[in-house]
Structures are given as structure tokens and as C-alpha cells.
Design a protein around this motif. Structure first.
Motif, PDB file in Angstrom:
ATOM      1  N   ASP A 148       0.839  -1.203   0.000  1.00 41.02           N
ATOM      2  CA  ASP A 148       0.000   0.000   0.000  1.00 41.02           C
ATOM      3  C   ASP A 148       0.875   1.255   0.000  1.00 41.02           C
ATOM      4  O   ASP A 148       0.399   2.340   0.317  1.00 41.02           O
ATOM      5  CB  ASP A 148      -0.908   0.009   1.239  1.00 41.02           C
ATOM      6  N   ARG A 182      -3.073  -0.201 -10.064  1.00 39.16           N
ATOM      7  CA  ARG A 182      -3.159  -0.792  -8.717  1.00 39.16           C
ATOM      8  C   ARG A 182      -4.620  -1.078  -8.351  1.00 39.16           C
ATOM      9  O   ARG A 182      -4.948  -2.146  -7.838  1.00 39.16           O
ATOM     10  CB  ARG A 182      -2.539   0.154  -7.692  1.00 39.16           C
ATOM     11  N   ASN A 183      -5.497  -0.119  -8.653  1.00 34.28           N
ATOM     12  CA  ASN A 183      -6.917  -0.310  -8.350  1.00 34.28           C
ATOM     13  C   ASN A 183      -7.495  -1.486  -9.128  1.00 34.28           C
ATOM     14  O   ASN A 183      -8.288  -2.260  -8.598  1.00 34.28           O
ATOM     15  CB  ASN A 183      -7.725   0.965  -8.637  1.00 34.28           C
ATOM     16  N   GLN A 185      -5.891  -4.104 -10.084  1.00 32.93           N
ATOM     17  CA  GLN A 185      -5.362  -5.329  -9.496  1.00 32.93           C
ATOM     18  C   GLN A 185      -6.109  -5.690  -8.221  1.00 32.93           C
ATOM     19  O   GLN A 185      -6.436  -6.848  -7.993  1.00 32.93           O
ATOM     20  CB  GLN A 185      -3.861  -5.179  -9.188  1.00 32.93           C
ATOM     21  N   SER A 186      -6.399  -4.690  -7.391  1.00 36.41           N
ATOM     22  CA  SER A 186      -7.101  -4.999  -6.150  1.00 36.41           C
ATOM     23  C   SER A 186      -8.549  -5.392  -6.443  1.00 36.41           C
ATOM     24  O   SER A 186      -9.113  -6.232  -5.758  1.00 36.41           O
ATOM     25  CB  SER A 186      -7.027  -3.824  -5.171  1.00 36.41           C
ATOM     26  N   ASP A 189      -8.499  -9.029  -7.385  1.00 38.62           N
ATOM     27  CA  ASP A 189      -8.313  -9.896  -6.218  1.00 38.62           C
ATOM     28  C   ASP A 189      -9.615 -10.092  -5.451  1.00 38.62           C
ATOM     29  O   ASP A 189      -9.871 -11.142  -4.890  1.00 38.62           O
ATOM     30  CB  ASP A 189      -7.253  -9.315  -5.270  1.00 38.62           C
ATOM     31  N   LYS A 190     -10.461  -9.034  -5.432  1.00 36.30           N
ATOM     32  CA  LYS A 190     -11.721  -9.119  -4.688  1.00 36.30           C
ATOM     33  C   LYS A 190     -12.763  -9.917  -5.439  1.00 36.30           C
ATOM     34  O   LYS A 190     -13.697 -10.430  -4.854  1.00 36.30           O
ATOM     35  CB  LYS A 190     -12.253  -7.707  -4.408  1.00 36.30           C
TER      36      LYS A 190
END
Length: 197
Positions: A148, A182-183, A185-186, A189-190
Motif C-alpha cells: 500500500d 493498482r486499483n 489489481q485490487s 483480487d476481490k
């Protein structure tokens, strides 16, 4: 014996790697012995003597070539020659604190930037500049996906000297900003894609 000498001489002319470490040749006019892969200009056949080992050539009174280093141990950095410089450059570029410019990298390796570009081309690598850029971007992707940390910290940790240069390079490679990447990628993952049974 003439036919054998012809085969051996052909190995020298073609810098045949199959003979490297198994055949050494000495030039009677210079007093120097080499490996068959030596980049030096090849002598006339009548001026060449052949040896099975570097020790035999030295015992016969010949001195080692400074270009191909036939007296060194096979597999050692000196034996690998210019390939060692490329390996060292790649190792340096894989770290976040690698020199930023090609001139600085070459200086750290003790060669000119022109020679370093030539070595990369000779050994089938992409240009040093492109390789360094790929390494920085790869490290930045890992940092963006697994931490982060602020974008500026990611940029500097990956080896960029300015946030602006990082943002430009990342957007050119990925088509989106580091923050958007980055957003995404997250979000991936969710979203598991399907429910577990």
C-alpha cells in the motif's frame, strides 16, 4: 595428419565453440596461444601449432592471449570474457539502485557505453536501456500489487529518479496510470470470478 590439421584450422576459422577448452592453438609468428573462439584475426595455417591444453602451449614457450584468456579455468568469469560484463550489468539493473543512465552503468562496469551496447547485441540481449526500463517496470508492478506504499515511494524504490518519469513510463507500458493499475489489481483480487461449491 594434413587432413586433421585442416579440420582443426576450420574450427579456428569458424570459431567453433565445440572445441573451446579442448583445443588451443599457438601462432609461431607472435608467440601467443589462444582458444579457438578468440576474436583476434586468424593466422595463416602454416603459422599455427595445436595443443590439447593451455599448459602444453605454455610449456612449449607460448604466452596467453589477453583477449580470450586461455590460461583461465573454464566457466570462470575470466573464461566467459565479455559475457561476464553483460551478466554483471543485468544483475546491477535488477536492483532498484542501479545507475539511471547507460553512461553511469557502463562506467560502473569499467567499459564505455558504446562497448556495453555492443556486448548486449553480441550476447543476444535487448539494449541495456530497454532492459533496465523493463526491470524497473517489473519491480514497480510487484510493489504496486503487493503493498500500500504511496506511488512516489514505489517509483523511487523501483529506481526512478522522478515521479513524473515513472508515471510516463508506466502509462506508456500499461496504458493506464500506476494508481489505476493498482486499483484494477485490487478489484481483480476481490472478484473471485465464481462462487466456491
Amino acid at each position: 595428419m594434413t587432413e586433421d590439421r585442416h579440420i582443426l584450422y576450420e574450427a579456428l576459422l569458424h570459431r567453433d565453440e565445440r572445441y573451446d577448452g579442448k583445443l588451443f592453438f599457438a601462432v609461431t609468428t607472435t608467440g601467443i596461444y589462444c582458444r579457438p573462439i578468440c576474436p583476434a584475426p586468424k593466422p595463416k595455417p602454416q603459422n599455427v601449432l595445436y595443443f590439447a591444453s593451455a599448459e602444453d602451449a605454455q610449456t612449449a614457450g607460448f604466452r596467453a592471449c589477453k583477449r580470450c584468456r586461455p590460461e583461465t579455468r573454464p566457466g570462470s568469469p575470466a573464461w566467459e570474457g565479455s559475457k561476464t560484463t553483460v551478466v554483471r550489468a543485468l544483475r546491477l539493473m535488477a536492483t532498484g539502485d542501479a545507475p539511471e543512465t547507460l553512461a553511469e552503468l557502463a562506467d560502473k562496469l569499467g567499459v564505455t557505453d558504446r562497448h556495453l551496447r555492443r556486448l548486449f547485441a553480441t550476447h543476444g540481449e535487448e539494449s541495456p536501456v530497454k532492459k533496465a526500463q523493463e526491470n524497473r517496470l517489473s519491480l514497480a508492478r510487484v510493489l504496486l500489487a503487493t503493498s500500500d506504499a504511496p506511488i512516489a515511494d514505489v517509483a523511487f524504490s523501483a529506481g526512478y529518479k522522478s515521479l513524473r518519469r515513472f508515471n510516463e513510463a508506466f502509462k506508456a507500458a500499461e496504458g493506464i496510470s500506476p494508481t489505476a493499475w493498482r486499483n484494477s489489481q485490487s478489484n481483480n483480487d476481490k472478484d473471485p470470478g465464481h462462487d466456491s461449491p
